[in-house]
Design a protein around this motif. Structure first.
Motif, PDB file in Angstrom:
ATOM      1  N   ALA A   1      13.080   8.859 -13.840  1.00  0.00           N
ATOM      2  CA  ALA A   1      13.315   9.854 -13.003  1.00  0.00           C
ATOM      3  C   ALA A   1      14.008   9.277 -11.565  1.00  0.00           C
ATOM      4  O   ALA A   1      14.291  10.008 -10.605  1.00  0.00           O
ATOM      5  N   GLY A   2      14.157   7.912 -11.410  1.00  0.00           N
ATOM      6  CA  GLY A   2      14.691   7.337 -10.280  1.00  0.00           C
ATOM      7  C   GLY A   2      13.716   6.598  -9.663  1.00  0.00           C
ATOM      8  O   GLY A   2      12.685   6.965  -9.227  1.00  0.00           O
ATOM      9  N   ILE A   3      13.846   5.342  -9.107  1.00  0.00           N
ATOM     10  CA  ILE A   3      12.742   4.870  -8.476  1.00  0.00           C
ATOM     11  C   ILE A   3      12.434   5.388  -7.148  1.00  0.00           C
ATOM     12  O   ILE A   3      11.357   5.175  -6.488  1.00  0.00           O
TER      13      ILE A   3
ATOM     14  N   THR B   1       9.104  13.233 -17.185  1.00  0.00           N
ATOM     15  CA  THR B   1       8.780  11.787 -16.912  1.00  0.00           C
ATOM     16  C   THR B   1       7.700  11.436 -17.444  1.00  0.00           C
ATOM     17  O   THR B   1       7.361  10.264 -17.906  1.00  0.00           O
ATOM     18  N   ARG B   2       6.528  12.077 -17.302  1.00  0.00           N
ATOM     19  CA  ARG B   2       5.202  11.813 -17.683  1.00  0.00           C
ATOM     20  C   ARG B   2       5.271  11.351 -19.109  1.00  0.00           C
ATOM     21  O   ARG B   2       4.649  10.492 -19.772  1.00  0.00           O
ATOM     22  N   PRO B   3       5.625  12.402 -20.002  1.00  0.00           N
ATOM     23  CA  PRO B   3       5.579  12.353 -21.627  1.00  0.00           C
ATOM     24  C   PRO B   3       6.427  11.096 -21.864  1.00  0.00           C
ATOM     25  O   PRO B   3       6.197  10.371 -22.888  1.00  0.00           O
ATOM     26  N   TYR B   4       7.637  10.892 -21.103  1.00  0.00           N
ATOM     27  CA  TYR B   4       8.560   9.853 -21.585  1.00  0.00           C
ATOM     28  C   TYR B   4       7.793   8.439 -21.330  1.00  0.00           C
ATOM     29  O   TYR B   4       7.881   7.464 -22.278  1.00  0.00           O
ATOM     30  N   VAL B   5       6.906   8.373 -20.257  1.00  0.00           N
ATOM     31  CA  VAL B   5       6.301   6.954 -19.936  1.00  0.00           C
ATOM     32  C   VAL B   5       5.224   6.906 -21.031  1.00  0.00           C
ATOM     33  O   VAL B   5       5.153   5.771 -21.682  1.00  0.00           O
ATOM     34  N   ALA B   6       4.690   8.025 -21.288  1.00  0.00           N
ATOM     35  CA  ALA B   6       3.352   8.039 -22.455  1.00  0.00           C
ATOM     36  C   ALA B   6       4.044   7.594 -23.895  1.00  0.00           C
ATOM     37  O   ALA B   6       3.256   6.836 -24.514  1.00  0.00           O
TER      38      ALA B   6
ATOM     39  N   GLY C   1       4.318   8.061  -4.058  1.00  0.00           N
ATOM     40  CA  GLY C   1       3.540   7.132  -3.694  1.00  0.00           C
ATOM     41  C   GLY C   1       2.949   6.660  -5.180  1.00  0.00           C
ATOM     42  O   GLY C   1       1.765   6.187  -5.084  1.00  0.00           O
ATOM     43  N   GLY C   2       3.715   6.892  -6.061  1.00  0.00           N
ATOM     44  CA  GLY C   2       3.224   6.446  -7.304  1.00  0.00           C
ATOM     45  C   GLY C   2       4.072   7.284  -8.427  1.00  0.00           C
ATOM     46  O   GLY C   2       5.211   7.598  -8.586  1.00  0.00           O
ATOM     47  N   MET C   3       3.118   7.723  -9.556  1.00  0.00           N
ATOM     48  CA  MET C   3       3.802   8.624 -10.742  1.00  0.00           C
ATOM     49  C   MET C   3       4.479   9.853 -10.221  1.00  0.00           C
ATOM     50  O   MET C   3       3.556  10.587  -9.441  1.00  0.00           O
ATOM     51  N   PRO C   4       5.662  10.080 -10.252  1.00  0.00           N
ATOM     52  CA  PRO C   4       6.227  11.504  -9.781  1.00  0.00           C
ATOM     53  C   PRO C   4       5.244  12.638 -10.594  1.00  0.00           C
ATOM     54  O   PRO C   4       5.185  12.610 -11.718  1.00  0.00           O
TER      55      PRO C   4
ATOM     56  N   GLY D   1       0.807  -1.138   0.067  1.00  0.00           N
ATOM     57  CA  GLY D   1       0.057  -0.285  -0.121  1.00  0.00           C
ATOM     58  C   GLY D   1       0.813   1.292  -0.211  1.00  0.00           C
ATOM     59  O   GLY D   1       0.427   2.387   0.352  1.00  0.00           O
ATOM     60  N   LEU D   2       2.103   1.172  -0.230  1.00  0.00           N
ATOM     61  CA  LEU D   2       2.901   2.186  -0.255  1.00  0.00           C
ATOM     62  C   LEU D   2       2.958   3.195  -1.567  1.00  0.00           C
ATOM     63  O   LEU D   2       3.268   4.418  -1.490  1.00  0.00           O
ATOM     64  N   VAL D   3       2.524   2.545  -2.603  1.00  0.00           N
ATOM     65  CA  VAL D   3       2.396   3.105  -3.946  1.00  0.00           C
ATOM     66  C   VAL D   3       1.264   2.562  -4.686  1.00  0.00           C
ATOM     67  O   VAL D   3       0.791   1.508  -4.209  1.00  0.00           O
TER      68      VAL D   3
END
Length: 438
Positions: free
Chosen positions: A266-268, A288-293, A275-278, A250-252
């Motif tokens: 971005a680093g784990i 980071t978000r565009p990179y993942v997308a 607690g999830g997506m930076p 339940g941490l992320v």
């Protein structure tokens, strides 16, 4: 003859075609008009031969005056239609169909500083990650041309690294490497200003932990293909497992693969911190978000590409596919291409299919337009289509206005439209499949 009548006719046909394509008319009317223009253009080259044949039947002393008279008439006609002709096309060097591949597309240089860090959490040190929190995602975008020649050398290692753990697949690795560094390796793989190196863009501390001699050549080479891909696979799998544990505690929260890719960028530690997506900072929101997308959006496309490159090109369907994907990234040119390859610097949709089928079969000639190609072979249900089958769409009263080549996995290769390039794309809604060769 100083002005070939056939050239004049071809020019007029092109001009009319441009007007038709730019006009706001019903699809059925446009389809019919384009059919007629193709018919005129197909017959134009025979005009010179016919005229020359007639001239040769004249008495010898009358032949030259006849040619001069025709020259004058053709020049007069050309002057009359000149205002309506399209500007001349400066042809790009056409790839020689005898070559295995056209020159590869060179990806752009990274534009921003990349960094790396070792993440610490309350639970202790976790897997070191490649962190590029300030990077602009460059190289080959999910929508852009793809350098097949560059990808091919990675395929065996994507396949192997994609089997390390269940969550990290070969298509995910391929999509990530496309975004990371455009499949550049060795001397062609530049180091970032922050010191990230190789096709996987590893910082020294991360490489020291994950870099191994994967191909048995006696060294751990951050610039090489095998060692980098296997290091990325192991790093990603470690992060995937760690994030799975955090989710269970339940941490992320969030999609495990999305969070793993965010950790690579971005680093784990950032994933654990938020607690999830930076989120929140410019780096996380704009990088980071565009990179993942981008990786997730192109994952399915890379699944098709890997399937192609791993497939048996000995079958006729496989050979059709291989012939077509040599020209990924080549511009669309209306009326471009034939059984001999691209012309005027590119292909249109039926020019590409004509070339690929002819090349794969060493001589089978399709009719030149999508409407007439539909009459060749047998229709098969779309769900039964095999790589190399032709797909037809953009239906009008005269038949299909577009044709593509099926790749498998819901993907096709085609020459879409003016201003675009030969590319891989999802199959359009309403398309039908036809097997033109067995």
């Amino acid at each position: 003859m100083s002005v070939d009548p056939s050239s004049l006719i071809m020019g007029v046909a092109a001009a009319i075609g441009g007007i038709v394509q730019g006009a706001d008319m019903p699809d059925a009317a446009e389809d019919f008009a384009m059919q007629q223009i193709y018919a005129v253009a197909d017959q134009a080259k025979a005009v010179d031969v016919t005229i020359d044949d007639y001239i040769e039947l004249l008495p010898e002393n009358s032949r030259e005056p006849a040619r001069q008279t025709l020259d004058t008439a053709a020049e007069t006609a050309q002057s009359a239609v000149a205002p309506f002709l399209p500007p001349p096309v400066i042809a790009a060097p056409a790839a020689d169909p005898g070559f295995d591949e056209p020159p590869p597309v060179v990806p752009s240089e990274p534009e921003e500083v990349w960094s790396a860090e070792e993440s610490e959490t309350a639970g202790g040190t976790v897997a070191e990650s490649v962190s590029n929190t300030e990077r602009v995602v460059t190289g080959n975008s999910a929508a852009g041309p793809m350098p097949i020649s560059s990808i091919a050398v990675f395929v065996p290692w994507f396949t192997k690294a994609g089997g390390i753990c269940e969550g990290i697949t070969a298509p995910v690795l391929a999509a990530l490497y496309s975004v990371e560094n455009g499949f550049r390796y060795g001397a062609a793989s530049p180091a970032s200003p922050a010191g990230a190196r190789g096709p996987g863009q590893f910082m020294p501390a991360t490489w020291a932990r994950y870099g191994k001699d994967a191909d048995g050549d006696g060294k751990s080479d951050v610039l090489g293909v095998a060692d980098s891909v296997m290091a990325s696979g192991n790093l990603l799998c470690d992060m995937y497992s760690q994030i799975g544990e955090w989710k269970a505690e339940g941490l992320v929260s969030g999609d495990t693969l999305d969070l793993t890719l965010a950790g690579y960028n971005a680093g784990i530690g950032a994933v654990r911190q938020f607690g999830g997506m930076p989120r929140g900072t410019d780096d996380y929101e704009n990088q980071t978000r565009p990179y993942v997308a981008k990786i997730r959006e192109s994952e399915e496309r890379f699944a098709s590409v890997l399937q192609l490159l791993r497939s048996d090109s000995g079958s006729v369907g496989g050979r059709i596919v291989q012939a077509a994907i040599r020209y990924l990234g080549l511009p669309y040119v209306w009326g471009g291409g034939s059984v001999k390859g691209p012309s005027s610097g590119g292909f249109d949709c039926s020019g590409l299919t004509s070339y690929a089928v002819y090349d794969a079969t060493a001589g089978f000639i399709l009719p030149r337009t999508s409407e007439t190609q539909w009459n060749v072979g047998v229709e098969v249900p779309l769900e039964d289509a095999r790589p190399g089958d032709l797909l037809f769409g953009n239906w009008g009263s005269g038949g299909p206005g577009h044709v593509a080549i099926y790749l498998g996995n819901g993907q096709m290769v085609h020459a879409p439209t003016t201003g675009d390039v030969v590319r891989i794309a999802p199959v359009f809604e309403g398309m039908k499949a036809r097997r033109v060769v067995s």
